[in-house]
Design a protein around this motif. Structure first.
Motif, PDB file in Angstrom:
ATOM      1  N   GLU A   1     -12.362  16.435   6.749  1.00  0.00           N
ATOM      2  CA  GLU A   1     -12.434  15.736   5.464  1.00  0.00           C
ATOM      3  C   GLU A   1     -11.030  15.365   5.008  1.00  0.00           C
ATOM      4  O   GLU A   1     -10.207  16.235   4.734  1.00  0.00           O
ATOM      5  N   ASP A   2     -10.758  14.072   4.917  1.00  0.00           N
ATOM      6  CA  ASP A   2      -9.448  13.576   4.470  1.00  0.00           C
ATOM      7  C   ASP A   2      -9.571  13.252   2.974  1.00  0.00           C
ATOM      8  O   ASP A   2     -10.158  12.248   2.592  1.00  0.00           O
ATOM      9  N   ASP A   3      -9.014  14.119   2.133  1.00  0.00           N
ATOM     10  CA  ASP A   3      -9.152  13.951   0.680  1.00  0.00           C
ATOM     11  C   ASP A   3      -7.788  13.539   0.128  1.00  0.00           C
ATOM     12  O   ASP A   3      -7.080  14.321  -0.484  1.00  0.00           O
ATOM     13  N   TYR A   4      -7.422  12.288   0.373  1.00  0.00           N
ATOM     14  CA  TYR A   4      -6.021  11.890   0.235  1.00  0.00           C
ATOM     15  C   TYR A   4      -5.620  11.425  -1.153  1.00  0.00           C
ATOM     16  O   TYR A   4      -4.449  11.421  -1.480  1.00  0.00           O
ATOM     17  N   ASP A   5      -6.604  10.973  -1.979  1.00  0.00           N
ATOM     18  CA  ASP A   5      -6.159  10.423  -3.275  1.00  0.00           C
ATOM     19  C   ASP A   5      -7.148  10.674  -4.410  1.00  0.00           C
ATOM     20  O   ASP A   5      -7.126   9.956  -5.413  1.00  0.00           O
TER      21      ASP A   5
ATOM     22  N   GLN B   1     -13.560   6.503   0.369  1.00  0.00           N
ATOM     23  CA  GLN B   1     -13.449   6.007   1.736  1.00  0.00           C
ATOM     24  C   GLN B   1     -12.323   4.978   1.836  1.00  0.00           C
ATOM     25  O   GLN B   1     -12.175   4.131   0.953  1.00  0.00           O
ATOM     26  N   TYR B   2     -11.558   5.077   2.925  1.00  0.00           N
ATOM     27  CA  TYR B   2     -10.495   4.106   3.132  1.00  0.00           C
ATOM     28  C   TYR B   2     -10.950   3.106   4.190  1.00  0.00           C
ATOM     29  O   TYR B   2     -11.339   3.518   5.276  1.00  0.00           O
ATOM     30  N   PRO B   3     -10.970   1.808   3.933  1.00  0.00           N
ATOM     31  CA  PRO B   3     -10.393   1.134   2.780  1.00  0.00           C
ATOM     32  C   PRO B   3     -11.422   0.633   1.766  1.00  0.00           C
ATOM     33  O   PRO B   3     -11.019   0.117   0.727  1.00  0.00           O
TER      34      PRO B   3
ATOM     35  N   LEU C   1       7.964  13.039   0.235  1.00  0.00           N
ATOM     36  CA  LEU C   1       7.969  14.504   0.166  1.00  0.00           C
ATOM     37  C   LEU C   1       7.484  15.100   1.485  1.00  0.00           C
ATOM     38  O   LEU C   1       7.967  16.131   1.929  1.00  0.00           O
ATOM     39  N   ARG C   2       6.547  14.426   2.133  1.00  0.00           N
ATOM     40  CA  ARG C   2       5.939  14.866   3.384  1.00  0.00           C
ATOM     41  C   ARG C   2       5.451  16.309   3.289  1.00  0.00           C
ATOM     42  O   ARG C   2       5.823  17.182   4.082  1.00  0.00           O
ATOM     43  N   VAL C   3       4.622  16.556   2.306  1.00  0.00           N
ATOM     44  CA  VAL C   3       3.963  17.864   2.204  1.00  0.00           C
ATOM     45  C   VAL C   3       2.464  17.629   2.016  1.00  0.00           C
ATOM     46  O   VAL C   3       2.045  16.843   1.157  1.00  0.00           O
TER      47      VAL C   3
ATOM     48  N   SER D   1       3.288  18.719   7.218  1.00  0.00           N
ATOM     49  CA  SER D   1       4.133  17.604   6.738  1.00  0.00           C
ATOM     50  C   SER D   1       3.259  16.375   6.500  1.00  0.00           C
ATOM     51  O   SER D   1       3.340  15.386   7.225  1.00  0.00           O
ATOM     52  N   GLY D   2       2.403  16.434   5.509  1.00  0.00           N
ATOM     53  CA  GLY D   2       1.520  15.308   5.179  1.00  0.00           C
ATOM     54  C   GLY D   2       0.212  15.388   5.951  1.00  0.00           C
ATOM     55  O   GLY D   2       0.087  16.138   6.926  1.00  0.00           O
ATOM     56  N   SER D   3      -0.762  14.583   5.510  1.00  0.00           N
ATOM     57  CA  SER D   3      -2.083  14.598   6.160  1.00  0.00           C
ATOM     58  C   SER D   3      -1.977  14.300   7.645  1.00  0.00           C
ATOM     59  O   SER D   3      -2.783  14.774   8.428  1.00  0.00           O
ATOM     60  N   GLN D   4      -0.993  13.486   7.995  1.00  0.00           N
ATOM     61  CA  GLN D   4      -0.940  13.038   9.381  1.00  0.00           C
ATOM     62  C   GLN D   4      -0.745  14.219  10.332  1.00  0.00           C
ATOM     63  O   GLN D   4      -1.363  14.289  11.384  1.00  0.00           O
ATOM     64  N   GLN D   5       0.089  15.155   9.944  1.00  0.00           N
ATOM     65  CA  GLN D   5       0.267  16.324  10.815  1.00  0.00           C
ATOM     66  C   GLN D   5      -1.002  17.176  10.838  1.00  0.00           C
ATOM     67  O   GLN D   5      -1.374  17.734  11.862  1.00  0.00           O
TER      68      GLN D   5
ATOM     69  N   GLY E   1     -11.929   1.834   8.912  1.00  0.00           N
ATOM     70  CA  GLY E   1     -11.368   3.145   8.585  1.00  0.00           C
ATOM     71  C   GLY E   1      -9.851   3.158   8.573  1.00  0.00           C
ATOM     72  O   GLY E   1      -9.205   2.108   8.700  1.00  0.00           O
ATOM     73  N   TYR E   2      -9.325   4.370   8.453  1.00  0.00           N
ATOM     74  CA  TYR E   2      -7.874   4.568   8.320  1.00  0.00           C
ATOM     75  C   TYR E   2      -7.238   4.458   9.704  1.00  0.00           C
ATOM     76  O   TYR E   2      -7.565   5.235  10.597  1.00  0.00           O
ATOM     77  N   TRP E   3      -6.359   3.490   9.847  1.00  0.00           N
ATOM     78  CA  TRP E   3      -5.821   3.201  11.186  1.00  0.00           C
ATOM     79  C   TRP E   3      -5.020   4.364  11.766  1.00  0.00           C
ATOM     80  O   TRP E   3      -5.000   4.580  12.972  1.00  0.00           O
TER      81      TRP E   3
ATOM     82  N   GLY F   1      -5.580  17.750   2.522  1.00  0.00           N
ATOM     83  CA  GLY F   1      -5.069  17.108   1.300  1.00  0.00           C
ATOM     84  C   GLY F   1      -3.580  16.818   1.440  1.00  0.00           C
ATOM     85  O   GLY F   1      -2.923  17.292   2.378  1.00  0.00           O
ATOM     86  N   THR F   2      -3.055  16.038   0.529  1.00  0.00           N
ATOM     87  CA  THR F   2      -1.650  15.607   0.635  1.00  0.00           C
ATOM     88  C   THR F   2      -1.038  15.440  -0.756  1.00  0.00           C
ATOM     89  O   THR F   2      -1.759  15.170  -1.722  1.00  0.00           O
ATOM     90  N   PHE F   3       0.274  15.551  -0.831  1.00  0.00           N
ATOM     91  CA  PHE F   3       0.972  15.255  -2.089  1.00  0.00           C
ATOM     92  C   PHE F   3       1.570  13.836  -2.069  1.00  0.00           C
ATOM     93  O   PHE F   3       2.286  13.454  -2.979  1.00  0.00           O
ATOM     94  N   SER F   4       1.267  13.078  -0.992  1.00  0.00           N
ATOM     95  CA  SER F   4       1.868  11.741  -0.847  1.00  0.00           C
ATOM     96  C   SER F   4       1.486  10.806  -1.977  1.00  0.00           C
ATOM     97  O   SER F   4       2.283   9.992  -2.418  1.00  0.00           O
ATOM     98  N   LYS F   5       0.228  10.880  -2.417  1.00  0.00           N
ATOM     99  CA  LYS F   5      -0.228   9.958  -3.467  1.00  0.00           C
ATOM    100  C   LYS F   5      -0.018  10.574  -4.842  1.00  0.00           C
ATOM    101  O   LYS F   5       0.330   9.894  -5.791  1.00  0.00           O
ATOM    102  N   VAL F   6      -0.266  11.855  -4.929  1.00  0.00           N
ATOM    103  CA  VAL F   6      -0.258  12.465  -6.255  1.00  0.00           C
ATOM    104  C   VAL F   6       1.178  12.722  -6.740  1.00  0.00           C
ATOM    105  O   VAL F   6       1.424  12.722  -7.940  1.00  0.00           O
TER     106      VAL F   6
ATOM    107  N   LEU G   1       0.830  -1.213   0.000  1.00  0.00           N
ATOM    108  CA  LEU G   1       0.000   0.000   0.000  1.00  0.00           C
ATOM    109  C   LEU G   1       0.861   1.259   0.000  1.00  0.00           C
ATOM    110  O   LEU G   1       2.023   1.210   0.406  1.00  0.00           O
ATOM    111  N   SER G   2       0.256   2.359  -0.405  1.00  0.00           N
ATOM    112  CA  SER G   2       0.875   3.691  -0.308  1.00  0.00           C
ATOM    113  C   SER G   2       2.145   3.839  -1.131  1.00  0.00           C
ATOM    114  O   SER G   2       2.997   4.646  -0.814  1.00  0.00           O
ATOM    115  N   GLN G   3       2.274   3.002  -2.176  1.00  0.00           N
ATOM    116  CA  GLN G   3       3.412   3.206  -3.080  1.00  0.00           C
ATOM    117  C   GLN G   3       2.932   3.921  -4.324  1.00  0.00           C
ATOM    118  O   GLN G   3       1.846   3.628  -4.830  1.00  0.00           O
TER     119      GLN G   3
HETATM  120  C1  LIG Z   1      -6.830   7.493   4.343  1.00  0.00           C
HETATM  121  C2  LIG Z   1      -5.470   8.111   4.127  1.00  0.00           C
HETATM  122  N1  LIG Z   1      -5.295   9.397   4.422  1.00  0.00           N
HETATM  123  C3  LIG Z   1      -4.084   9.984   4.228  1.00  0.00           C
HETATM  124  C4  LIG Z   1      -3.012   9.301   3.697  1.00  0.00           C
HETATM  125  C5  LIG Z   1      -1.721  10.021   3.407  1.00  0.00           C
HETATM  126  O1  LIG Z   1      -1.052  10.353   4.542  1.00  0.00           O
HETATM  127  P1  LIG Z   1       0.210  11.322   4.505  1.00  0.00           P
HETATM  128  O2  LIG Z   1      -0.174  12.574   3.789  1.00  0.00           O
HETATM  129  O3  LIG Z   1       0.481  11.579   5.955  1.00  0.00           O
HETATM  130  O4  LIG Z   1       1.315  10.610   3.807  1.00  0.00           O
HETATM  131  C6  LIG Z   1      -3.158   7.961   3.382  1.00  0.00           C
HETATM  132  C7  LIG Z   1      -1.993   7.225   2.875  1.00  0.00           C
HETATM  133  O5  LIG Z   1      -2.005   6.065   2.629  1.00  0.00           O
HETATM  134  C8  LIG Z   1      -4.416   7.352   3.601  1.00  0.00           C
HETATM  135  O6  LIG Z   1      -4.602   6.050   3.293  1.00  0.00           O
END
Ligand SMILES: Cc1ncc(COP(=O)(O)O)c(C=O)c1O
Length: 496
Positions: free
Chosen positions: A303-307, A275-277, A343-345, A202-206, A228-230, A333-338, A137-139
């Motif tokens: 609202e987590d709009d991650y991908d 929705q994840y997953p 990058l952690r932005v 630094s990413g959605s997590q922050q 949901g997203y762990w 939002g995040t640049f992790s997927k796109v 995942l997340s690659q």
């Molecule tokens: C539901 C969800 N939100 C956010 C992210 C991205 O997180 P981050 O921006 O911290 O890399 C992911 C990554 O897999 C995700 O699955």
């Protein structure tokens, strides 16, 4: 043996008035640092000139001490590169294993830590997270990222660096990047925003973490999607919140169920676009119901709009935030997927009246985001590379998704049920009764097949078993073989 190019001077002080000669004091200090493992095999030793200068003494005692350390095998020298702690000492120096550090027993009086540490599960990498390739995942398809463009932009930034760029920045982030993201979000995601509401993180997590610090108290009830997203759950647990798992179905979060379970929740954390997953897109009526609940209950929606840039059969779905007329939605939002995850932005669009609170919390947390990649990213977006990359990757990921869906249907027929293949970089398959996803994932990892089990995505008892399959980092050519391997792992006797 990797050599460390440090050349840092160990903490040595010499006492000129002592009876012990200076060279002997220096020799003893290096020997003690090596025996005590503050200096380790392969690490570089400062030059005699640099050390003499630092100690404010002549070079001669330093030269004498180094000569003795060389003669006794503590140092080695390489012509032209300087002196190093000898690697032949490896046997005498215990390896610095992470595990041995963690398991060190420290005998002392009580060593209290915050209760929230015990609320978090121990950080570990389960079997299915160790490898890279199908179906981690997340690659992202990093091989398709335009690194030539990116590295040119990094080089250009470094060449034209202003001294002011080296100072602390705005806690909200670099203005040019916030403006560029604002233009993108208004056009592509129908987000209602001005650049001044956008904070770079630094990413959605922050963003999730800051939002919890601003909006929630310990004990606050919070709706989370089930499954949901762990990492949302872990962050909310660490904040001491009371998690209320609200089921999701094909229309997304079941708002009526949430209201029945806990009408007065302080906030709802949702991913309405994908929705994840399980991948549902929240229906229009559920979106309106959720916004209505938040307005009546005086609650917040995160609202987590991650991908959602990657939607394959239709245009991207507009954000929930864009429908919100009462500023109840915090949009993340995040640049992790796109782009790529290291990058952690990421970014948060903050309701105007909350901006000051987010700003204070952020400043107290980590002052401001690093400048380099914000500036590079702003140029990457403003010069059109970002939109071009999204267009290209939508086709590339669309192809991978299609091959994966075809292969799963071909190999498994109706045995596996597919969920959420319309968008993003993963899809989920659910298993018939009797299969245990974790056990199968562990078995698959022994064959270098990386299956993220579905059941841990449930806070309560898992009502389904299955796998979340990432296809971002798998080439189209690898997919058929990987699906065949999945079949062999799942149905060993039928695959023979
Ligand atoms: C539901 C969800 N939100 C956010 C992210 C991205 O997180 P981050 O921006 O911290 O890399 C992911 C990554 O897999 C995700 O699955």
């Amino acid at each position: 043996m990797k050599t460390a190019a440090s050349g840092f001077s160990p903490l040595i002080s010499v006492d000129r008035s002592a009876a012990k000669p200076l060279y002997s004091q220096i020799y003893d200090a290096f020997r003690a640092a090596i025996v005590g493992r503050n200096l380790r095999a392969g690490e570089r030793i400062p030059s005699t000139r640099a050390l003499a200068l630092e100690l404010g003494i002549s070079r001669i005692p330093v030269l004498n001490a180094y000569a003795q350390l060389l003669a006794e095998g503590y140092f080695t020298s390489r012509s032209g590169s300087g002196s190093f702690v000898s690697t032949s000492l490896l046997g005498r120096q215990e390896p610095a294993e992470e595990r041995s550090v963690r398991s060190t027993r420290i005998r002392s009086t009580p060593r209290p830590v915050a209760q929230r540490c015990s609320l978090l599960p121990r950080y570990e990498r389960p079997a299915w997270l160790i490898g890279k390739g199908a179906f981690t995942l997340s690659q992202t398809a990093v091989d398709a990222f335009p690194f030539h463009v990116w590295s040119k932009l990094v080089a250009r930034y470094c060449k034209n660096l202003h001294l002011s760029d080296l100072q602390y920045g705005d806690p909200m982030g670099f203005r040019e990047l916030r403006e560029a993201i604002g233009i993108y979000l208004r056009a592509a995601r129908s987000v209602r925003c001005e650049w001044s509401q956008i904070m770079i993180v630094s990413g959605s997590q922050q963003a999730l973490d800051i939002s919890a610090r601003v909006l929630l108290d310990a004990g606050s009830p919070v709706w989370v999607e089930e499954p949901g997203y762990w990492l949302t759950r872990e962050m909310l647990s660490a904040a001491g919140c009371r998690l209320v798992p609200v089921p999701v179905d094909d229309d997304g979060l079941d708002v009526s169920a949430g209201i029945k379970q806990c009408r007065d929740a302080r906030a709802a954390y949702v991913a309405p676009s994908h929705q994840y997953p399980l991948g549902a897109t929240m229906s229009a009526s559920r979106r309106l119901q959720l916004l209505d609940w938040a307005q009546r209950a005086g609650s917040w929606i995160v609202e987590d709009d991650y991908d959602s840039e990657y939607r394959f059969d239709s245009k991207p779905i507009a954000s929930l935030q864009g429908l919100d007329h009462s500023s109840r939605v915090i949009y993340i939002g995040t640049f992790s997927k796109v782009l790529f995850p290291s990058l952690r932005v990421g970014y948060v669009v903050i309701p105007p009246d909350l901006v000051d609170h987010f700003l204070s919390v952020r400043h107290a947390m980590d002052v401001s985001p690093p400048h380099l990649y914000q500036a590079v990213l702003a140029n990457f977006i403003n010069e059109g590379h970002f939109s071009r990359h999204i267009r290209r990757m939508r086709l590339a990921y669309g192809e991978r998704r299609e091959i994966l869906v075809d292969c799963i249907e071909k190999e498994f027929g109706s045995l596996l049920q597919l969920h959420g293949a319309e968008a993003g970089l993963h899809l989920t398959v659910t298993l018939p009764k009797g299969y245990r996803d974790r056990a199968i994932s562990a078995r698959a990892s022994r064959r270098s097949l990386w299956l993220w089990p579905l059941s841990p995505a449930y806070l309560g008892a898992a009502s389904r078993q299955g796998f979340i399959l990432g296809f971002g980092g798998v080439t189209p050519a690898e997919i058929p073989t990987a699906v065949r391997k999945l079949r062999e792992v799942l149905m060993p006797e039928r695959s023979r």
